[in-house]
Design a protein around this motif. Sequence first.
Motif, short mmCIF file in Angstrom:
data_model
loop_
_atom_site.label_atom_id
_atom_site.label_comp_id
_atom_site.label_asym_id
_atom_site.label_seq_id
_atom_site.Cartn_x
_atom_site.Cartn_y
_atom_site.Cartn_z
N GLN A 312 -1.60 -56.93 16.97
CA GLN A 312 -0.73 -56.91 18.44
C GLN A 312 -0.32 -58.62 18.53
O GLN A 312 -1.15 -59.49 18.39
N VAL A 313 0.97 -58.76 18.62
CA VAL A 313 1.49 -60.20 18.65
C VAL A 313 2.45 -60.30 20.03
O VAL A 313 3.45 -60.84 19.87
N ASN A 314 1.88 -59.96 21.20
CA ASN A 314 2.76 -60.24 22.21
C ASN A 314 2.11 -61.58 22.89
O ASN A 314 2.69 -62.62 22.49
N GLU A 315 1.03 -61.45 23.59
CA GLU A 315 0.42 -62.61 24.15
C GLU A 315 -0.88 -63.05 23.36
O GLU A 315 -1.34 -64.13 23.29
N ARG A 316 -1.42 -61.99 22.79
CA ARG A 316 -2.65 -62.21 22.01
C ARG A 316 -2.60 -61.24 21.00
O ARG A 316 -1.96 -60.41 20.99
N LEU A 317 -3.66 -61.16 20.22
CA LEU A 317 -4.05 -60.12 19.11
C LEU A 317 -5.02 -59.20 19.96
O LEU A 317 -5.77 -59.53 20.91
N ASN A 639 -4.17 -74.85 40.80
CA ASN A 639 -4.60 -76.29 40.55
C ASN A 639 -5.27 -76.10 39.01
O ASN A 639 -4.84 -76.92 38.30
N ASN A 640 -5.90 -75.06 38.88
CA ASN A 640 -6.31 -74.95 37.44
C ASN A 640 -5.42 -74.78 36.40
O ASN A 640 -5.37 -75.31 35.51
N ALA A 641 -4.34 -73.92 36.83
CA ALA A 641 -3.11 -73.71 35.91
C ALA A 641 -2.47 -74.99 35.41
O ALA A 641 -2.27 -75.48 34.61
N ILE A 642 -2.20 -75.84 36.55
CA ILE A 642 -1.58 -76.93 36.36
C ILE A 642 -2.40 -78.21 35.74
O ILE A 642 -1.85 -78.71 34.75
N LYS A 643 -3.79 -78.48 35.80
CA LYS A 643 -4.68 -79.36 35.34
C LYS A 643 -4.86 -78.85 33.98
O LYS A 643 -5.06 -79.80 32.99
N HIS A 644 -5.22 -77.72 33.75
CA HIS A 644 -6.31 -77.22 32.54
C HIS A 644 -5.39 -76.46 31.52
O HIS A 644 -5.85 -76.22 30.36
N SER A 645 -4.86 -75.49 32.14
CA SER A 645 -4.33 -74.25 31.28
C SER A 645 -3.38 -74.76 30.10
O SER A 645 -3.51 -74.09 29.01
N GLU A 646 -2.25 -75.56 30.23
CA GLU A 646 -1.31 -75.89 29.18
C GLU A 646 -0.65 -74.73 29.07
O GLU A 646 0.01 -74.55 27.83
N ALA A 647 -0.45 -73.84 30.00
CA ALA A 647 0.42 -72.53 29.76
C ALA A 647 1.79 -72.71 29.96
O ALA A 647 2.32 -73.82 30.50
N THR A 648 2.42 -71.93 29.51
CA THR A 648 3.96 -71.73 29.58
C THR A 648 4.49 -70.76 30.44
O THR A 648 5.62 -70.72 31.01
N ASN A 668 -1.06 -67.63 29.72
CA ASN A 668 -0.98 -67.69 28.04
C ASN A 668 -1.31 -69.07 27.71
O ASN A 668 -0.73 -69.38 26.75
N GLY A 669 -2.16 -69.63 28.36
CA GLY A 669 -2.43 -71.09 27.81
C GLY A 669 -3.58 -71.22 26.83
O GLY A 669 -3.68 -70.18 26.34
N ILE A 670 -4.29 -72.22 26.70
CA ILE A 670 -5.37 -72.61 25.54
C ILE A 670 -6.32 -71.84 25.82
O ILE A 670 -7.24 -71.53 24.78
N SER A 705 -10.78 -66.62 25.99
CA SER A 705 -11.44 -67.29 24.87
C SER A 705 -10.46 -68.38 24.44
O SER A 705 -9.15 -68.32 24.99
N HIS A 706 -10.66 -69.10 23.28
CA HIS A 706 -9.67 -70.30 23.03
C HIS A 706 -8.25 -69.41 22.53
O HIS A 706 -8.58 -68.64 21.77
N ASN A 707 -7.57 -70.13 22.91
CA ASN A 707 -6.04 -69.98 22.47
C ASN A 707 -5.66 -68.42 22.79
O ASN A 707 -4.76 -67.95 22.52
N GLU A 708 -6.23 -67.80 23.88
CA GLU A 708 -6.08 -66.41 24.33
C GLU A 708 -5.67 -66.35 25.90
O GLU A 708 -5.72 -65.39 26.53
N GLY A 709 -5.35 -67.62 26.45
CA GLY A 709 -5.17 -67.54 27.93
C GLY A 709 -6.34 -67.24 28.75
O GLY A 709 -7.43 -67.17 28.17
N MET A 710 -5.93 -67.23 29.89
CA MET A 710 -6.99 -66.71 31.02
C MET A 710 -6.49 -65.65 31.75
O MET A 710 -5.56 -65.62 32.36
N HIS A 711 -7.37 -64.86 32.11
CA HIS A 711 -7.03 -63.53 33.04
C HIS A 711 -8.28 -63.46 34.10
O HIS A 711 -9.56 -63.26 33.58
#
Length: 730
Positions: A312-317, A639-648, A668-670, A705-711
């Motif tokens: 699956q190649v949407n936001e993650r596998l 705050n967590n999204a801005i400082k740490h997530s590196e999300a788009t 969809n961050g790191i 998990s790494h490169n899988e974003g946070m939910h």
Amino acid sequence: MKKWTYSIFLTYFILGIYVLAIAIKSPFISMSVDLTNGQPVFIDSYYPQWAQQKNINKGDIVLAIDGEPTLEDRSVQLYSIIRSAHTLTIQKPDGAIQTIAVKHRDMPEELYLQILFPIFYFLLAFVVALYLCQRNKNNLSTFLLILFLLTCSLAYISTGASARGNVIGKFVIGICIIFCMVLFLHFLQHFFNYLRIKWTYIDSKWLYLFPLIIPVCDLLGEFLPTVRELTPLLNLSLFAILVLYAIYILLTSYLRTKLAKIRLIAIAFIVPFLPFLLFFVAPEILGHKPLLHAEIAALFLLFIPFSFLFIQVNERLFDIEYQLSRLRYYSTLAFFSALLATAGIALLFLGELSIVHMTSIFLLLFLVIIASFYVKERIDFKYRKIIFSSTGNYVHNLYAAVHRMGKAKNQQELLDRFKYEITEKLGTTAFHICTITEDSPQLASSYTRLLLHDAGEEKIMLEIQHALQKEELLWLELLALYVSMSINNLQQIEDLVRDIQQIKNTSDTPLHWLDKLLWNIIEKEKSILAQELHDTILQEQLHLARELDVLAGSPTINKETVLDIREQLLNATKDLREYCENLSPPLLDTFGLQIALKKLIQKVKIRADFLLDARIDRVQFQDVTLHLVVYRLVQELFNNAIKHSEATEVSLQLQAVPHGFILQYDDNGIGCDIDDLIQSSASMGINGIRERVRAFNGNITIQSSHNEGMHIFIQIQEDGDSYDEHTYYR
């Protein structure tokens, strides 16, 4: 699904139906004839067993094909091959003439390998493509993967039409066999960019020139016989080059990154294509007889849809390691089961089944058994409550029992609820809970005894005279363990409350330990605020002071410099105002939670680098402190999204439920490893969120998990009875 996507699916489907109709229309026989003496003399057949059954022998003259003279057939004129026919008119050496009817069922290999298996593969590829399209819309990687699957299936299903000399069938397979490899390489390039792996190979857009070579050669082949003879060899050579190039990319990338995602894709690609390359393509290119017929070697392509179904190649596998281990386990069981079943069938029909038949039976059994395992898994999960026992699956119902017992406010109530659960679940009253000492009489050995609480000289025991199954005993042991821990906790709480009450009744002296706890909490919050101010506004003020010192020592005052300092002071004032608003949001008390959150979201959209999608329902609580809790949770998540997530991309949804709310956050961050995060200093925000949720007896689920974003999923009930606090990490 967009219109152009429908058009692509429809185009593939129409071409597939057409080439399939060509294959069904007339049976494939591929008989070689010798035209040296001006007569089409039979030499050999692609299906020698069929020729033997029909009494077609070497030296027989093929007079007519479907009632037309053999010498007028184009394939006979160009290649000295009779490709397909419904009827053959044969002249034997003694002059006897016989007419032979040709049917698909007379040649099982042709029926299975050119009609039935291609149909199954074509439909399977379409089902998988539609599934991926529905699960991952508007995603280029998914679209390329879908095109790759459809192109492979179209190339496979067109083999029958191509073998019969159909121009469109030859054209389709010539393009598709190259085009599918180019699509796969394009998919790899885009997928590597998604994984943030540097693409150091040829840009895939240049490879789209390769499929155009084959149509040009086909057109030239109509006029130049040499080009016509070399076109199949060129086609296979380009295919071999692209396959080896893709394998090289996958292997080198995996050795460099050790990513499980790349390993899965490598397995899903190499397993189907490598046998076809080694056993058919390579010998053909080198001028040797293929080790396997093209139709048999192509059977390995059936693994492609099953393999890529997991990608699956949407936001993650998918959870790849879990899916891969599951598939590996089921495949191992299915392989040996299918092998044993095939061996048994071979013994029953000794000498009657060919290698092709046996291979077909083995593959069919293998796929059916794997599918059966997955179906069984779904059925077991659906009916897990009744699969082991008429009263339900005890282990799965344990959580409900613990949840009900958790509402007990004292030890006696807890034991009463425990008795109720035993009566309801085990359907027996042949038990009792008693307190025993060393002097208590010994009970009969038929009693099952479980320790609920050990208070030294006295012990609280559960004694049950009832035959227990393994599931029942496991359920009872786990529930007894929970009761034991709950009794200890309740007694500690009762002792603490009793001590506090005694101190309150006997003395006006304040509780020093409580004052100390509150003081530590206040000091911790002060420390956090001081660190924030030190790292931001204080540093800016010191910088401005140095600039003013330089300006004071200058013989002339530059107006632009003064205006620049003024602008920096205004920015610092604005930041300080934001800190004050964060400490005590003015809009929250004046206009309510929804307006305050909308104002916060506007600020985040201006400040953040990511695209924010926020949906806020109107929520109302009897407990006014919950409005501040919701605001602080949203604030901390941003705050967590801005400082740490590196999300788009970040999405946040606040949904009202009866007597509470649900807050759902996704980015969809790191991502991160949750266990590592909790131990690091960067976990201050996450821990703050967890503590607030726990304080209001809520649920919080964190997946990352790494490169899988946070939910993050948060649910709080205002009455505190419907949900107990739990934190889940994945």
